[in-house]
Write a protein that holds these residues in place. Structure first.
Motif, PDB file in Angstrom:
ATOM      1  N   PHE A   8      -1.720  -4.207   0.637  1.00  0.00           N
ATOM      2  CA  PHE A   8      -2.958  -3.326   1.359  1.00  0.00           C
ATOM      3  C   PHE A   8      -2.262  -2.371   2.451  1.00  0.00           C
ATOM      4  CE2 PHE A   8      -7.641  -4.648   0.127  1.00  0.00           C
ATOM      5  CZ  PHE A   8      -7.127  -4.378  -1.237  1.00  0.00           C
ATOM      6  N   HIS A   9      -1.080  -3.484   3.112  1.00  0.00           N
ATOM      7  CA  HIS A   9      -0.559  -2.992   4.383  1.00  0.00           C
ATOM      8  C   HIS A   9       0.453  -2.030   4.154  1.00  0.00           C
ATOM      9  CE1 HIS A   9       0.513  -2.865   8.658  1.00  0.00           C
ATOM     10  NE2 HIS A   9       1.401  -3.282   8.324  1.00  0.00           N
ATOM     11  N   CYS A  10       1.564  -2.566   3.536  1.00  0.00           N
ATOM     12  CA  CYS A  10       2.895  -1.906   3.425  1.00  0.00           C
ATOM     13  C   CYS A  10       2.954  -1.173   2.072  1.00  0.00           C
ATOM     14  CB  CYS A  10       3.809  -2.851   3.792  1.00  0.00           C
ATOM     15  SG  CYS A  10       4.202  -3.993   2.160  1.00  0.00           S
ATOM     16  N   ALA A  11       2.312  -1.459   1.074  1.00  0.00           N
ATOM     17  CA  ALA A  11       2.253  -0.867  -0.197  1.00  0.00           C
ATOM     18  C   ALA A  11       3.445  -1.254  -1.186  1.00  0.00           C
ATOM     19  CB  ALA A  11       2.184   0.673  -0.201  1.00  0.00           C
ATOM     20  N   LYS A  12       4.046  -2.302  -0.724  1.00  0.00           N
ATOM     21  CA  LYS A  12       5.134  -2.976  -1.709  1.00  0.00           C
ATOM     22  C   LYS A  12       4.354  -3.733  -2.816  1.00  0.00           C
ATOM     23  CE  LYS A  12       7.438  -6.810  -0.383  1.00  0.00           C
ATOM     24  NZ  LYS A  12       8.370  -7.707   0.587  1.00  0.00           N
ATOM     25  N   ALA A  13       5.020  -3.667  -3.879  1.00  0.00           N
ATOM     26  CA  ALA A  13       4.600  -4.184  -5.082  1.00  0.00           C
ATOM     27  C   ALA A  13       4.392  -5.629  -4.721  1.00  0.00           C
ATOM     28  CB  ALA A  13       5.608  -3.936  -6.190  1.00  0.00           C
ATOM     29  N   LEU A  14       3.341  -6.270  -5.587  1.00  0.00           N
ATOM     30  CA  LEU A  14       2.906  -7.580  -5.323  1.00  0.00           C
ATOM     31  C   LEU A  14       3.526  -8.455  -6.557  1.00  0.00           C
ATOM     32  CD1 LEU A  14      -0.774  -7.233  -3.908  1.00  0.00           C
ATOM     33  CD2 LEU A  14       1.484  -7.920  -2.642  1.00  0.00           C
ATOM     34  N   THR A  15       3.867  -9.595  -6.383  1.00  0.00           N
ATOM     35  CA  THR A  15       4.155 -10.486  -7.518  1.00  0.00           C
ATOM     36  C   THR A  15       3.337 -11.886  -7.290  1.00  0.00           C
ATOM     37  OG1 THR A  15       6.024 -11.474  -6.211  1.00  0.00           O
ATOM     38  CG2 THR A  15       6.207  -9.838  -7.839  1.00  0.00           C
ATOM     39  N   GLY A  16       2.983 -12.758  -8.250  1.00  0.00           N
ATOM     40  CA  GLY A  16       2.227 -13.657  -8.165  1.00  0.00           C
ATOM     41  C   GLY A  16       0.719 -13.555  -8.684  1.00  0.00           C
ATOM     42  N   ARG A  17      -0.222 -14.179  -7.912  1.00  0.00           N
ATOM     43  CA  ARG A  17      -1.735 -14.230  -8.401  1.00  0.00           C
ATOM     44  C   ARG A  17      -2.213 -12.783  -8.594  1.00  0.00           C
ATOM     45  NH1 ARG A  17      -4.860 -18.010  -4.194  1.00  0.00           N
ATOM     46  NH2 ARG A  17      -6.501 -16.383  -5.124  1.00  0.00           N
ATOM     47  N   THR A  18      -2.888 -12.431  -9.527  1.00  0.00           N
ATOM     48  CA  THR A  18      -3.510 -11.311  -9.877  1.00  0.00           C
ATOM     49  C   THR A  18      -4.399 -10.828  -8.820  1.00  0.00           C
ATOM     50  OG1 THR A  18      -5.250 -12.289 -11.108  1.00  0.00           O
ATOM     51  CG2 THR A  18      -3.330 -11.443 -12.399  1.00  0.00           C
ATOM     52  N   ASP A  19      -4.942 -11.691  -8.185  1.00  0.00           N
ATOM     53  CA  ASP A  19      -6.138 -11.281  -6.841  1.00  0.00           C
ATOM     54  C   ASP A  19      -5.300 -11.100  -5.589  1.00  0.00           C
ATOM     55  OD1 ASP A  19      -5.601 -14.143  -6.631  1.00  0.00           O
ATOM     56  OD2 ASP A  19      -7.802 -14.283  -6.355  1.00  0.00           O
ATOM     57  N   LYS A  20      -4.012 -11.394  -5.665  1.00  0.00           N
ATOM     58  CA  LYS A  20      -3.336 -11.129  -4.167  1.00  0.00           C
ATOM     59  C   LYS A  20      -3.310  -9.646  -3.462  1.00  0.00           C
ATOM     60  CE  LYS A  20       1.123 -12.577  -2.672  1.00  0.00           C
ATOM     61  NZ  LYS A  20       2.491 -13.060  -3.248  1.00  0.00           N
ATOM     62  N   LYS A  21      -3.757  -9.758  -2.361  1.00  0.00           N
ATOM     63  CA  LYS A  21      -3.803  -8.331  -1.415  1.00  0.00           C
ATOM     64  C   LYS A  21      -2.773  -8.081  -0.688  1.00  0.00           C
ATOM     65  CE  LYS A  21      -8.899  -8.791  -1.807  1.00  0.00           C
ATOM     66  NZ  LYS A  21     -10.086  -8.983  -0.986  1.00  0.00           N
ATOM     67  N   PHE A  22      -1.946  -9.045  -0.456  1.00  0.00           N
ATOM     68  CA  PHE A  22      -0.869  -8.912   0.683  1.00  0.00           C
ATOM     69  C   PHE A  22       0.528  -9.522   0.222  1.00  0.00           C
ATOM     70  CE2 PHE A  22      -5.081  -9.004   2.782  1.00  0.00           C
ATOM     71  CZ  PHE A  22      -5.071  -7.458   3.279  1.00  0.00           C
ATOM     72  N   CYS A  23       1.468  -9.179   0.567  1.00  0.00           N
ATOM     73  CA  CYS A  23       2.698  -9.537   0.081  1.00  0.00           C
ATOM     74  C   CYS A  23       2.932 -11.017   0.858  1.00  0.00           C
ATOM     75  CB  CYS A  23       4.010  -8.536   0.411  1.00  0.00           C
ATOM     76  SG  CYS A  23       4.075  -7.955   2.037  1.00  0.00           S
ATOM     77  N   ASP A  24       2.673 -11.105   2.301  1.00  0.00           N
ATOM     78  CA  ASP A  24       3.016 -11.999   2.906  1.00  0.00           C
ATOM     79  C   ASP A  24       1.813 -12.269   4.292  1.00  0.00           C
ATOM     80  OD1 ASP A  24       3.591 -10.331   5.052  1.00  0.00           O
ATOM     81  OD2 ASP A  24       5.920 -10.561   4.528  1.00  0.00           O
ATOM     82  N   SER A  25       1.928 -13.333   5.110  1.00  0.00           N
ATOM     83  CA  SER A  25       0.744 -13.478   6.049  1.00  0.00           C
ATOM     84  C   SER A  25       0.999 -12.383   7.214  1.00  0.00           C
ATOM     85  CB  SER A  25       0.922 -14.903   6.713  1.00  0.00           C
ATOM     86  OG  SER A  25       2.165 -15.100   7.360  1.00  0.00           O
ATOM     87  N   HIS A  26       2.211 -11.699   7.326  1.00  0.00           N
ATOM     88  CA  HIS A  26       2.383 -10.827   8.409  1.00  0.00           C
ATOM     89  C   HIS A  26       1.714  -9.386   7.939  1.00  0.00           C
ATOM     90  CE1 HIS A  26       4.353  -7.871  11.281  1.00  0.00           C
ATOM     91  NE2 HIS A  26       4.682  -7.293  10.291  1.00  0.00           N
TER      92      HIS A  26
END
Length: 125
Positions: A8-26
């Protein structure tokens, strides 16, 4: 439920859980901060900030316990007489408005609007 493929913040592709919204805590923290900054200030914050500013101004101009000052001087510094915490009525029927321990009474002297500034005293209880 909608599945997001990018942060949601940096638009980087996500990996992992299907409901993940952010790539990291930052990114999660940065997104929440940005979202909060964009939202209108809450009413409580506006009132609290104005009370703090009013108190600071009254304290600054009332070093001796009682003083009279032109209203214009306080207003120009951001003082807003509509924001106060309580009031006290003296024997003459004059109503002093207080911002915590600092009070003010609106007066007109020689066509000029002024405030009489006072500090809270024990006898006012």
């Amino acid at each position: 439920m909608r599945i997001h493929k990018e942060c949601f913040h940096c638009a980087k592709a996500l990996t992992g859980r299907t409901d993940k919204k952010f790539c990291d805590s930052h990114c999660k923290s940065a997104y929440q901060y940005k979202k909060e900054k964009e939202s209108p200030e809450r009413f409580y914050n506006k009132v609290d900030n104005q009370l703090k500013l009013n108190r600071k101004i009254l304290k600054e101009f009332n070093k001796g316990g009682k003083v009279t000052i032109r209203a214009k001087v306080l207003i120009e510094l951001g003082f807003n007489p509509k924001f106060f915490t309580h009031y006290w009525k003296n024997q003459k029927g004059e109503v002093y408005l207080f911002v915590y321990e600092y009070g003010f009474l609106k007066k007109n002297e020689n066509g000029k609007e002024k405030y009489v500034l006072v500090t809270w005293q024990e006898y006012m209880n």
